[in-house]
Design an enzyme around this catalytic site. Structure first.
Site, mmCIF file in Angstrom:
data_model
loop_
_atom_site.group_PDB
_atom_site.id
_atom_site.type_symbol
_atom_site.label_atom_id
_atom_site.label_comp_id
_atom_site.label_asym_id
_atom_site.label_seq_id
_atom_site.Cartn_x
_atom_site.Cartn_y
_atom_site.Cartn_z
ATOM 1 N N ARG A 1 47.927 75.293 66.369
ATOM 2 C CA ARG A 1 48.166 76.707 66.091
ATOM 3 C C ARG A 1 47.956 77.541 67.363
ATOM 4 O O ARG A 1 48.673 78.490 67.626
ATOM 5 C CB ARG A 1 47.186 77.149 64.985
ATOM 6 C CG ARG A 1 47.731 78.231 64.098
ATOM 7 C CD ARG A 1 46.821 78.498 62.930
ATOM 8 N NE ARG A 1 46.942 79.901 62.580
ATOM 9 C CZ ARG A 1 46.174 80.848 63.062
ATOM 10 N NH1 ARG A 1 45.219 80.548 63.901
ATOM 11 N NH2 ARG A 1 46.362 82.094 62.696
ATOM 12 N N ARG B 1 53.631 91.178 46.802
ATOM 13 C CA ARG B 1 53.579 89.973 45.956
ATOM 14 C C ARG B 1 52.525 90.142 44.875
ATOM 15 O O ARG B 1 52.733 89.783 43.713
ATOM 16 C CB ARG B 1 53.238 88.752 46.821
ATOM 17 C CG ARG B 1 54.384 88.316 47.712
ATOM 18 C CD ARG B 1 53.959 87.226 48.701
ATOM 19 N NE ARG B 1 55.104 86.713 49.446
ATOM 20 C CZ ARG B 1 55.031 86.139 50.647
ATOM 21 N NH1 ARG B 1 53.867 86.016 51.258
ATOM 22 N NH2 ARG B 1 56.115 85.689 51.245
ATOM 23 N N HIS C 1 46.704 88.437 57.583
ATOM 24 C CA HIS C 1 47.895 87.957 56.871
ATOM 25 C C HIS C 1 47.866 86.436 57.024
ATOM 26 O O HIS C 1 48.371 85.892 58.002
ATOM 27 C CB HIS C 1 49.163 88.560 57.494
ATOM 28 C CG HIS C 1 50.420 87.933 56.977
ATOM 29 N ND1 HIS C 1 50.799 87.993 55.667
ATOM 30 C CD2 HIS C 1 51.386 87.200 57.599
ATOM 31 C CE1 HIS C 1 51.941 87.350 55.502
ATOM 32 N NE2 HIS C 1 52.312 86.848 56.661
ATOM 33 N N ASP D 1 52.145 90.780 51.257
ATOM 34 C CA ASP D 1 51.196 90.152 50.323
ATOM 35 C C ASP D 1 50.838 91.135 49.196
ATOM 36 O O ASP D 1 50.707 90.747 48.035
ATOM 37 C CB ASP D 1 49.920 89.744 51.065
ATOM 38 C CG ASP D 1 50.248 89.109 52.407
ATOM 39 O OD1 ASP D 1 50.107 87.900 52.560
ATOM 40 O OD2 ASP D 1 50.696 89.864 53.309
HETATM 41 P P1 NAD Z 1 63.818 82.583 63.494
HETATM 42 O O1 NAD Z 1 63.531 81.357 64.294
HETATM 43 O O2 NAD Z 1 64.909 82.573 62.487
HETATM 44 O O3 NAD Z 1 64.092 83.817 64.484
HETATM 45 C C1 NAD Z 1 63.386 84.048 65.655
HETATM 46 C C2 NAD Z 1 64.328 84.706 66.627
HETATM 47 O O4 NAD Z 1 63.575 85.077 67.792
HETATM 48 C C3 NAD Z 1 65.474 83.791 67.087
HETATM 49 O O5 NAD Z 1 66.720 84.428 66.882
HETATM 50 C C4 NAD Z 1 65.174 83.574 68.562
HETATM 51 O O6 NAD Z 1 66.335 83.408 69.363
HETATM 52 C C5 NAD Z 1 64.425 84.870 68.902
HETATM 53 N N1 NAD Z 1 63.640 84.754 70.127
HETATM 54 C C6 NAD Z 1 62.841 83.748 70.531
HETATM 55 N N2 NAD Z 1 62.299 84.023 71.713
HETATM 56 C C7 NAD Z 1 62.764 85.226 72.090
HETATM 57 C C8 NAD Z 1 62.562 86.050 73.226
HETATM 58 N N3 NAD Z 1 61.772 85.659 74.233
HETATM 59 N N4 NAD Z 1 63.194 87.226 73.270
HETATM 60 C C9 NAD Z 1 64.009 87.635 72.257
HETATM 61 N N5 NAD Z 1 64.229 86.900 71.162
HETATM 62 C C10 NAD Z 1 63.621 85.713 71.074
HETATM 63 O O7 NAD Z 1 62.431 82.954 62.811
HETATM 64 P P2 NAD Z 1 62.244 83.918 61.527
HETATM 65 O O8 NAD Z 1 62.260 83.114 60.289
HETATM 66 O O9 NAD Z 1 63.146 85.088 61.683
HETATM 67 O O10 NAD Z 1 60.725 84.394 61.751
HETATM 68 C C11 NAD Z 1 60.403 85.287 62.795
HETATM 69 C C12 NAD Z 1 58.912 85.543 62.795
HETATM 70 O O11 NAD Z 1 58.533 86.270 61.622
HETATM 71 C C13 NAD Z 1 58.068 84.244 62.755
HETATM 72 O O12 NAD Z 1 56.968 84.409 63.633
HETATM 73 C C14 NAD Z 1 57.600 84.182 61.327
HETATM 74 O O13 NAD Z 1 56.415 83.446 61.175
HETATM 75 C C15 NAD Z 1 57.384 85.657 61.053
HETATM 76 N N6 NAD Z 1 57.236 86.042 59.637
HETATM 77 C C16 NAD Z 1 56.356 87.025 59.385
HETATM 78 C C17 NAD Z 1 56.098 87.435 58.075
HETATM 79 C C18 NAD Z 1 55.092 88.522 57.831
HETATM 80 O O14 NAD Z 1 54.687 88.807 56.678
HETATM 81 N N7 NAD Z 1 54.641 89.198 58.882
HETATM 82 C C19 NAD Z 1 56.798 86.838 57.023
HETATM 83 C C20 NAD Z 1 57.721 85.842 57.308
HETATM 84 C C21 NAD Z 1 57.933 85.434 58.637
#
Ligand code: NAD
Length: 316
Positions: free
Chosen positions: A89, A152, A176, A149
Protein backbone atom coordinates in the site's frame (compact mmCIF):
# COMPACT_ATOMS: atom_id res chain seq x y z
CA UNK A 1 -21.13 33.29 -11.33
CA UNK A 2 -20.65 34.01 -15.06
CA UNK A 3 -18.76 30.98 -16.25
CA UNK A 4 -18.45 28.03 -13.92
CA UNK A 5 -15.26 26.34 -15.04
CA UNK A 6 -14.02 22.93 -13.90
CA UNK A 7 -10.83 21.19 -14.95
CA UNK A 8 -10.85 17.43 -14.48
CA UNK A 9 -7.47 15.71 -14.22
CA UNK A 10 -7.77 11.96 -14.74
CA UNK A 11 -10.31 10.81 -17.30
CA UNK A 12 -10.58 7.22 -16.10
CA UNK A 13 -13.71 5.55 -14.79
CA UNK A 14 -14.18 7.86 -11.80
CA UNK A 15 -13.28 11.03 -13.67
CA UNK A 16 -15.61 10.27 -16.55
CA UNK A 17 -18.47 9.21 -14.27
CA UNK A 18 -18.09 12.63 -12.70
CA UNK A 19 -17.96 14.29 -16.14
CA UNK A 20 -21.05 12.42 -17.35
CA UNK A 21 -22.99 13.30 -14.19
CA UNK A 22 -21.82 16.92 -14.53
CA UNK A 23 -23.23 17.09 -18.05
CA UNK A 24 -26.53 15.53 -16.99
CA UNK A 25 -26.87 17.80 -13.98
CA UNK A 26 -25.65 20.94 -15.76
CA UNK A 27 -23.20 21.43 -12.91
CA UNK A 28 -20.79 23.76 -14.75
CA UNK A 29 -20.47 25.78 -17.97
CA UNK A 30 -16.99 24.75 -19.07
CA UNK A 31 -15.41 21.35 -18.48
CA UNK A 32 -11.80 20.71 -19.46
CA UNK A 33 -10.48 17.15 -19.57
CA UNK A 34 -6.81 16.43 -18.87
CA UNK A 35 -5.12 13.04 -18.75
CA UNK A 36 -1.59 11.75 -19.21
CA UNK A 37 -3.19 9.73 -21.99
CA UNK A 38 -4.14 12.71 -24.18
CA UNK A 39 -5.84 10.59 -26.77
CA UNK A 40 -8.18 9.22 -24.15
CA UNK A 41 -9.09 12.73 -22.99
CA UNK A 42 -9.76 13.76 -26.59
CA UNK A 43 -11.97 10.72 -27.19
CA UNK A 44 -13.88 11.27 -23.95
CA UNK A 45 -14.51 14.94 -24.84
CA UNK A 46 -15.83 13.90 -28.26
CA UNK A 47 -18.10 11.27 -26.75
CA UNK A 48 -19.59 13.70 -24.20
CA UNK A 49 -20.02 16.42 -26.83
CA UNK A 50 -22.07 14.04 -28.93
CA UNK A 51 -24.57 13.87 -26.07
CA UNK A 52 -24.97 17.66 -25.90
CA UNK A 53 -27.84 17.63 -28.39
CA UNK A 54 -29.82 15.50 -25.92
CA UNK A 55 -28.91 17.51 -22.83
CA UNK A 56 -30.31 20.68 -21.36
CA UNK A 57 -27.05 22.56 -21.34
CA UNK A 58 -24.72 24.20 -23.80
CA UNK A 59 -21.70 23.25 -21.79
CA UNK A 60 -18.27 23.66 -23.41
CA UNK A 61 -16.37 20.40 -23.11
CA UNK A 62 -12.88 19.89 -24.49
CA UNK A 63 -9.60 18.09 -23.92
CA UNK A 64 -7.08 20.61 -22.68
CA UNK A 65 -3.85 21.08 -20.83
CA UNK A 66 -2.62 22.56 -17.58
CA UNK A 67 -2.56 26.23 -18.72
CA UNK A 68 -6.37 25.86 -18.96
CA UNK A 69 -6.45 25.75 -15.15
CA UNK A 70 -5.56 29.46 -15.00
CA UNK A 71 -9.14 30.72 -14.75
CA UNK A 72 -10.77 27.52 -13.48
CA UNK A 73 -12.88 27.64 -10.34
CA UNK A 74 -12.30 24.02 -9.38
CA UNK A 75 -9.66 21.44 -10.31
CA UNK A 76 -11.00 17.95 -9.69
CA UNK A 77 -8.29 15.28 -9.41
CA UNK A 78 -9.26 11.68 -10.18
CA UNK A 79 -5.89 10.66 -11.65
CA UNK A 80 -4.00 7.81 -10.14
CA UNK A 81 -2.18 4.59 -10.71
CA UNK A 82 -3.48 1.20 -9.71
CA UNK A 83 -1.90 -1.27 -7.34
CA UNK A 84 0.55 -3.62 -9.11
CA UNK A 85 0.72 -7.26 -8.16
CA UNK A 86 2.84 -7.69 -5.04
CA UNK A 87 2.99 -3.93 -4.44
CA UNK A 88 2.48 -2.71 -0.88
CA UNK A 89 0.00 0.00 0.00
CA UNK A 90 2.88 2.30 0.84
CA UNK A 91 4.58 1.72 -2.52
CA UNK A 92 1.31 2.56 -4.24
CA UNK A 93 1.00 5.66 -2.10
CA UNK A 94 4.53 6.80 -3.06
CA UNK A 95 3.74 6.32 -6.75
CA UNK A 96 0.51 8.27 -6.43
CA UNK A 97 2.40 11.03 -4.59
CA UNK A 98 4.67 11.27 -7.68
CA UNK A 99 1.60 11.39 -9.93
CA UNK A 100 0.30 14.29 -7.84
CA UNK A 101 3.60 16.13 -8.10
CA UNK A 102 3.31 15.90 -11.88
CA UNK A 103 -0.19 17.39 -11.66
CA UNK A 104 -0.09 20.00 -8.92
CA UNK A 105 3.08 21.74 -10.13
CA UNK A 106 1.73 22.61 -13.60
CA UNK A 107 -1.69 23.47 -12.14
CA UNK A 108 0.04 26.04 -9.90
CA UNK A 109 2.23 27.28 -12.77
CA UNK A 110 -0.96 28.13 -14.67
CA UNK A 111 -1.83 30.68 -11.97
CA UNK A 112 -4.79 28.63 -10.71
CA UNK A 113 -6.35 30.17 -7.63
CA UNK A 114 -9.50 28.12 -7.16
CA UNK A 115 -10.42 25.04 -5.16
CA UNK A 116 -8.76 21.63 -5.38
CA UNK A 117 -11.17 18.71 -5.06
CA UNK A 118 -9.46 15.33 -4.74
CA UNK A 119 -10.99 11.87 -5.22
CA UNK A 120 -7.88 9.73 -5.82
CA UNK A 121 -7.29 7.08 -3.15
CA UNK A 122 -6.21 6.91 -0.43
CA UNK A 123 -8.20 10.11 -0.59
CA UNK A 124 -7.44 11.56 2.86
CA UNK A 125 -3.70 11.21 2.31
CA UNK A 126 -3.82 12.43 -1.30
CA UNK A 127 -5.77 15.50 -0.14
CA UNK A 128 -3.16 16.24 2.51
CA UNK A 129 -0.44 15.84 -0.13
CA UNK A 130 -2.32 18.31 -2.34
CA UNK A 131 -2.49 20.76 0.56
CA UNK A 132 1.21 20.36 1.24
CA UNK A 133 2.30 20.62 -2.40
CA UNK A 134 0.02 23.52 -3.29
CA UNK A 135 0.51 25.70 -0.23
CA UNK A 136 -3.16 26.70 -0.62
CA UNK A 137 -5.24 27.72 2.40
CA UNK A 138 -6.88 24.68 3.97
CA UNK A 139 -10.41 25.74 3.04
CA UNK A 140 -9.48 25.48 -0.65
CA UNK A 141 -8.25 21.89 -0.54
CA UNK A 142 -11.04 19.35 -0.21
CA UNK A 143 -11.15 15.57 -0.46
CA UNK A 144 -14.26 13.56 -1.19
CA UNK A 145 -13.67 11.94 2.22
CA UNK A 146 -16.65 9.90 3.41
CA UNK A 147 -19.20 11.66 1.21
CA UNK A 148 -19.84 8.47 -0.76
CA UNK A 149 -19.83 6.30 2.36
CA UNK A 150 -22.42 8.60 3.93
CA UNK A 151 -24.60 8.26 0.83
CA UNK A 152 -24.28 4.48 1.07
CA UNK A 153 -25.26 4.65 4.74
CA UNK A 154 -28.32 6.79 4.07
CA UNK A 155 -29.41 4.46 1.28
CA UNK A 156 -29.13 1.36 3.50
CA UNK A 157 -30.82 3.06 6.47
CA UNK A 158 -33.61 4.23 4.19
CA UNK A 159 -34.18 0.66 3.06
CA UNK A 160 -34.11 -0.71 6.63
CA UNK A 161 -36.47 1.88 8.10
CA UNK A 162 -38.47 2.23 4.83
CA UNK A 163 -38.09 5.99 4.87
CA UNK A 164 -36.60 8.19 2.16
CA UNK A 165 -32.76 8.26 2.47
CA UNK A 166 -32.98 12.05 2.28
CA UNK A 167 -34.64 11.99 5.71
CA UNK A 168 -31.75 9.98 7.18
CA UNK A 169 -29.48 12.43 8.96
CA UNK A 170 -26.52 10.24 9.69
CA UNK A 171 -22.84 10.37 8.79
CA UNK A 172 -19.89 8.12 8.19
CA UNK A 173 -16.76 9.79 9.54
CA UNK A 174 -13.03 9.07 9.73
CA UNK A 175 -10.70 7.66 7.09
CA UNK A 176 -12.32 6.77 3.75
CA UNK A 177 -11.32 3.16 4.35
CA UNK A 178 -11.20 0.41 6.94
CA UNK A 179 -11.22 2.60 10.05
CA UNK A 180 -14.26 4.68 9.06
CA UNK A 181 -17.33 4.33 11.30
CA UNK A 182 -20.85 5.62 11.97
CA UNK A 183 -21.27 7.66 15.16
CA UNK A 184 -24.78 6.36 15.83
CA UNK A 185 -25.28 8.73 18.77
CA UNK A 186 -25.50 11.50 16.15
CA UNK A 187 -27.92 9.75 13.78
CA UNK A 188 -31.45 11.05 13.34
CA UNK A 189 -34.41 9.80 11.34
CA UNK A 190 -36.09 13.07 10.46
CA UNK A 191 -35.92 14.67 13.94
CA UNK A 192 -35.82 11.53 16.10
CA UNK A 193 -32.53 9.98 17.29
CA UNK A 194 -32.08 6.55 15.76
CA UNK A 195 -31.41 5.07 19.21
CA UNK A 196 -34.88 6.26 20.30
CA UNK A 197 -36.48 4.85 17.16
CA UNK A 198 -35.00 1.46 18.03
CA UNK A 199 -35.95 1.72 21.72
CA UNK A 200 -39.54 2.56 20.80
CA UNK A 201 -39.84 -0.17 18.13
CA UNK A 202 -37.99 -3.11 19.66
CA UNK A 203 -40.11 -5.66 17.85
CA UNK A 204 -39.15 -4.16 14.45
CA UNK A 205 -35.63 -2.75 14.66
CA UNK A 206 -32.42 -3.79 16.43
CA UNK A 207 -29.01 -2.35 17.21
CA UNK A 208 -27.54 -5.48 15.74
CA UNK A 209 -28.98 -4.59 12.34
CA UNK A 210 -27.58 -1.06 12.63
CA UNK A 211 -24.13 -2.51 13.14
CA UNK A 212 -24.63 -4.75 10.12
CA UNK A 213 -25.49 -1.64 8.10
CA UNK A 214 -22.25 0.10 9.10
CA UNK A 215 -20.29 -3.07 8.25
CA UNK A 216 -21.99 -3.18 4.86
CA UNK A 217 -21.09 0.44 4.20
CA UNK A 218 -17.45 -0.19 5.11
CA UNK A 219 -17.16 -3.22 2.84
CA UNK A 220 -19.25 -1.85 -0.07
CA UNK A 221 -16.27 -0.87 -2.20
CA UNK A 222 -14.64 -4.31 -1.85
CA UNK A 223 -17.88 -6.02 -2.82
CA UNK A 224 -18.38 -3.79 -5.87
CA UNK A 225 -14.74 -4.22 -6.92
CA UNK A 226 -15.11 -8.01 -6.65
CA UNK A 227 -18.19 -7.87 -8.86
CA UNK A 228 -17.11 -5.31 -11.49
CA UNK A 229 -13.46 -4.38 -10.83
CA UNK A 230 -14.00 -0.76 -9.80
CA UNK A 231 -16.50 1.66 -8.30
CA UNK A 232 -17.26 4.86 -10.14
CA UNK A 233 -20.91 5.98 -10.56
CA UNK A 234 -21.52 6.70 -6.89
CA UNK A 235 -18.26 8.60 -6.44
CA UNK A 236 -18.85 10.48 -9.70
CA UNK A 237 -22.16 11.73 -8.34
CA UNK A 238 -20.63 12.52 -4.95
CA UNK A 239 -18.05 14.77 -6.65
CA UNK A 240 -20.82 16.56 -8.57
CA UNK A 241 -22.67 17.08 -5.29
CA UNK A 242 -19.64 18.83 -3.79
CA UNK A 243 -19.05 20.88 -6.96
CA UNK A 244 -22.67 22.08 -6.88
CA UNK A 245 -22.43 22.97 -3.20
CA UNK A 246 -19.44 25.15 -4.10
CA UNK A 247 -20.87 26.84 -7.20
CA UNK A 248 -24.30 27.40 -5.69
CA UNK A 249 -22.77 28.74 -2.48
CA UNK A 250 -25.07 26.31 -0.67
CA UNK A 251 -23.66 26.09 2.84
CA UNK A 252 -24.51 22.39 2.60
CA UNK A 253 -23.21 19.91 5.14
CA UNK A 254 -21.14 17.17 3.49
CA UNK A 255 -18.68 14.71 4.98
CA UNK A 256 -15.67 15.81 2.97
CA UNK A 257 -12.05 15.28 3.95
CA UNK A 258 -10.75 18.54 5.36
CA UNK A 259 -7.91 19.61 7.59
CA UNK A 260 -8.73 19.53 11.28
CA UNK A 261 -7.35 22.34 13.35
CA UNK A 262 -7.93 21.32 16.95
CA UNK A 263 -11.40 19.80 16.51
CA UNK A 264 -11.63 16.57 18.56
CA UNK A 265 -8.12 17.42 19.84
CA UNK A 266 -6.72 16.61 16.37
CA UNK A 267 -4.56 18.82 14.16
CA UNK A 268 -3.23 18.82 10.59
CA UNK A 269 -4.84 15.53 9.61
CA UNK A 270 -7.27 15.48 6.65
CA UNK A 271 -10.19 13.24 7.55
CA UNK A 272 -13.88 12.76 6.70
CA UNK A 273 -16.14 14.83 8.94
CA UNK A 274 -19.26 16.96 8.35
CA UNK A 275 -18.29 20.36 6.97
CA UNK A 276 -20.23 23.33 5.68
CA UNK A 277 -19.40 23.73 1.98
CA UNK A 278 -19.91 26.91 0.01
CA UNK A 279 -18.17 29.19 -2.50
CA UNK A 280 -15.14 29.45 -0.19
CA UNK A 281 -14.74 25.67 -0.14
CA UNK A 282 -14.81 24.44 3.44
CA UNK A 283 -16.52 27.23 5.34
CA UNK A 284 -16.78 25.49 8.72
CA UNK A 285 -15.78 22.17 10.21
CA UNK A 286 -18.58 20.88 12.43
CA UNK A 287 -17.33 19.21 15.59
CA UNK A 288 -19.86 16.55 16.59
CA UNK A 289 -20.55 15.94 20.28
CA UNK A 290 -19.29 12.34 20.01
CA UNK A 291 -19.63 9.78 22.77
CA UNK A 292 -16.38 8.68 24.38
CA UNK A 293 -16.04 5.43 22.37
CA UNK A 294 -16.84 7.27 19.14
CA UNK A 295 -14.25 9.95 19.85
CA UNK A 296 -11.68 7.19 20.42
CA UNK A 297 -12.57 5.59 17.07
CA UNK A 298 -12.06 8.93 15.34
CA UNK A 299 -8.70 9.47 17.03
CA UNK A 300 -7.61 5.94 16.08
CA UNK A 301 -8.65 6.57 12.49
CA UNK A 302 -6.74 9.87 12.45
CA UNK A 303 -3.63 8.14 13.82
CA UNK A 304 -3.76 5.57 11.02
CA UNK A 305 -3.89 8.41 8.49
CA UNK A 306 -1.06 10.34 10.17
CA UNK A 307 1.16 7.23 10.26
CA UNK A 308 0.58 6.65 6.53
CA UNK A 309 1.29 10.27 5.70
CA UNK A 310 4.40 10.38 7.90
CA UNK A 311 5.74 7.25 6.22
CA UNK A 312 5.99 9.27 3.00
CA UNK A 313 8.64 11.44 4.61
CA UNK A 314 7.08 14.86 3.97
CA UNK A 315 8.00 17.44 6.55
CA UNK A 316 4.44 18.20 7.75
P1 NAD B 1 -8.60 4.66 -13.80
O1 NAD B 1 -7.36 3.84 -13.86
O2 NAD B 1 -9.78 4.28 -14.62
O3 NAD B 1 -8.25 6.19 -14.16
C1 NAD B 1 -7.11 6.84 -13.72
C2 NAD B 1 -6.74 7.84 -14.78
O4 NAD B 1 -5.64 8.63 -14.29
C3 NAD B 1 -6.29 7.20 -16.10
O5 NAD B 1 -7.03 7.73 -17.19
C4 NAD B 1 -4.82 7.57 -16.19
O6 NAD B 1 -4.35 7.75 -17.52
C5 NAD B 1 -4.80 8.88 -15.40
N1 NAD B 1 -3.46 9.24 -14.94
C6 NAD B 1 -2.51 8.46 -14.38
N2 NAD B 1 -1.42 9.16 -14.10
C7 NAD B 1 -1.65 10.42 -14.50
C8 NAD B 1 -0.90 11.62 -14.48
N3 NAD B 1 0.35 11.64 -14.00
N4 NAD B 1 -1.46 12.73 -14.96
C9 NAD B 1 -2.73 12.73 -15.46
N5 NAD B 1 -3.49 11.63 -15.50
C10 NAD B 1 -2.97 10.49 -15.03
O7 NAD B 1 -8.99 4.71 -12.26
P2 NAD B 1 -10.44 5.10 -11.66
O8 NAD B 1 -11.25 3.88 -11.48
O9 NAD B 1 -10.97 6.25 -12.43
O10 NAD B 1 -10.02 5.60 -10.20
C11 NAD B 1 -9.34 6.82 -10.03
C12 NAD B 1 -9.04 7.03 -8.56
O11 NAD B 1 -10.25 7.24 -7.83
C13 NAD B 1 -8.37 5.81 -7.89
O12 NAD B 1 -7.36 6.28 -7.01
C14 NAD B 1 -9.50 5.19 -7.11
O13 NAD B 1 -9.05 4.43 -6.01
C15 NAD B 1 -10.23 6.44 -6.66
N6 NAD B 1 -11.60 6.24 -6.14
C16 NAD B 1 -11.95 7.03 -5.12
C17 NAD B 1 -13.21 6.89 -4.51
C18 NAD B 1 -13.56 7.78 -3.35
O14 NAD B 1 -14.59 7.59 -2.66
N7 NAD B 1 -12.76 8.81 -3.09
C19 NAD B 1 -14.11 5.95 -5.01
C20 NAD B 1 -13.72 5.16 -6.08
C21 NAD B 1 -12.44 5.30 -6.65
Amino acid sequence: MDNRKVVLVGTGMVGMSFAYATLNQNACDELVLIDINKERAIGEAMDLNHGLAFSETSMQIYAGDYPDCKDADIVVICAGVNQKEGESRLELLSRNAKVFESIIKPVLQSGFDGIFLVATNPVDIMTRITYKMSGFPHNKVIGTGTTLDTARLRYLMGKYFTIDPRNMHAYVIGEHGDSEFVPWSQALIATKPVYDVIKDNKEKFTLDELNKISDKVRTSAQRIIKAKNATYYGIGMAIVRIVKAIFQNENSVLTVSSRLNGEYGLKDVFIGNPCVINRQGVKTILELPLQRDEAKKLRDSAHILCDSYDSLGFSQ
